[in-house]
Design a protein around this motif. Structure first.
Motif, short mmCIF file in Angstrom:
data_model
loop_
_atom_site.label_atom_id
_atom_site.label_comp_id
_atom_site.label_asym_id
_atom_site.label_seq_id
_atom_site.Cartn_x
_atom_site.Cartn_y
_atom_site.Cartn_z
N PRO A 4 0.87 -0.98 -0.13
CA PRO A 4 -0.01 0.10 0.16
C PRO A 4 0.96 1.43 0.19
N VAL A 5 1.44 1.38 0.28
CA VAL A 5 2.87 2.36 0.66
C VAL A 5 3.43 3.03 -0.78
N TRP A 6 3.96 1.78 -1.37
CA TRP A 6 4.72 2.02 -2.89
C TRP A 6 3.52 1.88 -3.94
N ARG A 45 -0.05 19.12 6.57
CA ARG A 45 0.27 17.88 5.35
C ARG A 45 0.94 16.35 6.29
N ALA A 46 0.45 16.60 7.62
CA ALA A 46 0.43 15.03 7.80
C ALA A 46 -0.54 14.25 7.80
N GLN A 47 -1.61 15.10 7.48
CA GLN A 47 -2.93 14.55 7.46
C GLN A 47 -3.40 13.94 5.87
N ARG A 48 -2.74 15.01 4.83
CA ARG A 48 -2.78 14.96 3.35
C ARG A 48 -2.08 13.20 3.42
N ALA A 49 -0.61 12.95 3.73
CA ALA A 49 0.33 12.10 3.83
C ALA A 49 -1.03 10.55 4.54
N PHE A 50 -0.81 10.93 5.32
CA PHE A 50 -1.84 10.22 6.21
C PHE A 50 -3.42 9.47 5.12
N ASN A 51 -3.94 9.89 4.14
CA ASN A 51 -4.63 9.81 3.31
C ASN A 51 -4.45 9.08 2.30
N ALA A 52 -3.22 9.42 1.81
CA ALA A 52 -2.80 8.83 0.49
C ALA A 52 -2.86 7.03 0.92
N VAL A 53 -2.25 7.28 1.82
CA VAL A 53 -1.75 5.82 2.27
C VAL A 53 -2.76 4.78 2.46
N ALA A 54 -4.15 5.88 3.08
CA ALA A 54 -4.79 5.07 3.81
C ALA A 54 -5.51 4.91 2.03
N GLU A 55 -5.26 5.57 1.06
CA GLU A 55 -6.09 5.05 -0.68
C GLU A 55 -5.35 3.91 -1.07
N GLY A 56 -4.26 4.18 -0.59
CA GLY A 56 -3.16 2.76 -0.78
C GLY A 56 -2.98 1.61 -0.94
N ILE A 99 -7.07 1.14 -2.31
CA ILE A 99 -6.55 0.11 -3.59
C ILE A 99 -6.23 -1.53 -3.91
N PHE A 100 -5.02 -1.73 -2.68
CA PHE A 100 -5.06 -2.78 -2.78
C PHE A 100 -5.82 -3.85 -2.45
N ARG A 101 -6.97 -3.43 -1.37
CA ARG A 101 -8.25 -3.59 -1.33
C ARG A 101 -8.86 -4.52 -2.40
N THR A 102 -9.06 -3.62 -2.90
CA THR A 102 -9.92 -4.09 -3.63
C THR A 102 -9.59 -3.79 -5.77
N ASP A 103 -8.17 -3.96 -5.88
CA ASP A 103 -7.80 -3.82 -7.40
C ASP A 103 -6.83 -4.57 -7.24
N SER A 162 -13.65 13.22 8.02
CA SER A 162 -13.96 13.81 6.13
C SER A 162 -14.48 12.68 5.34
N GLY A 163 -15.05 11.74 6.32
CA GLY A 163 -15.69 10.90 4.56
C GLY A 163 -14.75 10.94 4.12
N ALA A 164 -13.76 10.81 3.86
CA ALA A 164 -12.04 11.17 2.28
C ALA A 164 -12.81 9.98 1.57
N MET A 165 -12.57 8.69 3.03
CA MET A 165 -12.81 6.68 2.16
C MET A 165 -13.75 6.67 1.71
N LYS A 166 -14.99 6.89 1.57
CA LYS A 166 -16.07 6.83 1.14
C LYS A 166 -15.84 7.59 -1.10
N LYS A 167 -15.10 8.88 -0.20
CA LYS A 167 -14.74 9.21 -1.65
C LYS A 167 -13.20 8.55 -2.45
N PHE A 168 -12.75 7.72 -2.10
CA PHE A 168 -11.68 6.73 -2.94
C PHE A 168 -11.93 5.50 -3.91
#
Length: 328
Positions: free
Chosen positions: A45-47, A228-239, A242-246, A322-328
Motif C-alpha cells: 500500500p505504501v508503494w 501536511r501530515a493529514q494529506r500524507a496519511f490519507n494517501a497511504v489510506a487510499e493505497g 486500492i490494494f484491497r479492491t484492485d 472527513s468521509g474521505a474513505m467513501k470518496k476513494f
C-alpha cells in the motif's frame, strides 16, 4: 527605449525573485520525506501511494526511500531527516520509552503474515532448541514474532534458540538456504520462495495481535504540520483501499518493489495480505500492550507504561470524520 528596456529587465528580475520567495516556502510546506524499513509484500500500500501518485492527488510532494531496518529509520526520524516511517512498531515504542518525540499515528496492519520456516529434520518449534534462527533485525517485527513463537512452546529467544540478524528477508532466506541457520522468520513473498526450495512452515503468526506495519512520526510534526501530515496519511489510506479492491494494480506494484515476477507467488502473497489491513488505520492500545509486555523483561520503563501514551489517533480520526474513505 533603452530606459524602458532596462526597466522591463529589472521588473522581470524582481518578479522572478518574488516567485522564488513565494513558491519555495509553498513547496516546502507540501513536501514530506518518508521511509519504509523492509522489502515485503505487506508494504505494497505504501508503494502504491507512490506509484499511483496518491501523494500528488492529496497535494503532497513525497520522497519515499528504503532504509533497511527500523532502528536506523527511527534514528533518521528522531533527527528530523524524515517525517514518516512505515515499518514495525517495536523500535518506535522503544524510542518513546527512551524519551524520543515519537508516536504511532496509524496501524496499517494489526496482525502479521510472518511465519517460521525450517529445513528437513525439524517438525516442531521444540526441535530448534540449541539451533539458530534468522530474523531481519534484533529489534524488529520478525524478532518479536520469534519471541511469541518460542514462548508458546515454553522456550526463550537467545537463551534456548539463538537469533541472528540478517538485515532483510532475502538475506534470511539465503542464510537458511546456505545452512548458516536452521530456521528463518519470513514474510510473503519470501515464504513462497522458501516453499519452492523445499523448506516448510512450522509456525504461523497470522491471528497474533501485533502492529507489524505502522505509520509513525513525531508528535510535534502532527502538531505543527497538521495539514501536511493529514494529506500524507490519507494517501497511504487510499493505497490500502486500492490494494484491497484492485488485485491487478496491487500485484503490479508489488512485483516492481519485491522483484518477484512469478504470478503464482504474487497471487499467494496478495491473498495472504488482503485481509490484514485496517481500512481506518486507527492505532489501538491493545496492539501496543503485547510489545510492552515483551519489553518489560529488559526495560523497567515498559512495565509501568500505559499503552495509550504511545499512540496518537488524530490523523485516523480526522480521516474518518472527513468521509474521505467513501470518496476513494
Amino acid at each position: 527605449m533603452p530606459g524602458n528596456a532596462a526597466s522591463k529587465c529589472l521588473l522581470n528580475v524582481a518578479l522572478t525573485i518574488l516567485m522564488v520567495i513565494v513558491v519555495a516556502p509553498a513547496h516546502a510546506q507540501n513536501k514530506i520525506r518518508a521511509a519504509y524499513s523492509s522489502i515485503s509484500g505487506i508494504f505494497t500500500p505504501v508503494w502504491i501511494a507512490t506509484d499511483e501518485r496518491l501523494y500528488q492527488k492529496n497535494q503532497i510532494d513525497a520522497d519515499l526511500v528504503y532504509i533497511g531496518g527500523s532502528p536506523v529509520a527511527v534514528s533518521a526520524l528522531i533527527a528530523g531527516e524524515i517525517d514518516f516511517i512505515y515499518g514495525g512498531a517495536d523500535p518506535i515504542i522503544g524510542g518513546i520509552l527512551g524519551g524520543a518525540d515519537l508516536t504511532l499515528a496509524g496501524f496499517i496492519s494489526n496482525t502479521t503474515p510472518i511465519s517460521l520456516w525450517v529445513g528437513a529434520g525439524f517438525n516442531k518449534v521444540e526441535d530448534l532448541k540449541g539451533k539458530t534462527v534468522a530474523v531481519t533485525r534484533l529489534a524488529s517485527s520478525t524478532a518479536y514474532m520469534a519471541k511469541v513463537c518460542f514462548g508458546q512452546s515454553r522456550l526463550e529467544a537467545m537463551k534456548d534458540i539463538p537469533l541472528i540478524q540478517s538485515g532483510g528477508y532475502p538475506e534470511s532466506l539465503a542464510a537458511l538456504q546456505a545452512g548458516r541457520v536452521q530456521g528463518a522468520m519470513l514474510s510473503p513473498p519470501f515464504t513462497y520462495r522458501a516453499e519452492a526450495l523445499g523448506f516448510k512452515r512450522i509456525w504461523n503468526g497470522s491471528g497474533v495481535e501485533y502492529p507489524s506495519f505502522v505509520l509513525a512520526t513525531r508528535r510535534t510534526f502532527i502538531r505543527d504540520s497538521a495539514d501536511r501530515a493529514q494529506r500524507a496519511f490519507n494517501a497511504v489510506a487510499e493505497g490500502v483501499h486500492i490494494f484491497r479492491t484492485d488485485k491487478e494494480r496491487a500485484m503490479r506494484v508489488m512485483a516492481k518493489y519485491t522483484k518477484v515476477k512469478d504470478r503464482t507467488i504474487l497471487e499467494n502473497t496478495y491473498a495472504d495480505n488482503k485481509d490484514v489491513y485496517s481500512p481506518t488505520m486507527r492505532p489501538t492500545a491493545s496492539g501496543v500492550k503485547p510489545i510492552l509486555d515483551i519489553l518489560a523483561a529488559s526495560n523497567p520503563k515498559a512495565a509501568g507504561a500505559k499503552p495509550e501514551q504511545f499512540i496518537d489517533a488524530t490523523l485516523s480520526r480526522r480521516l474518518e470524520e472527513s468521509g474521505a474513505m467513501k470518496k476513494f
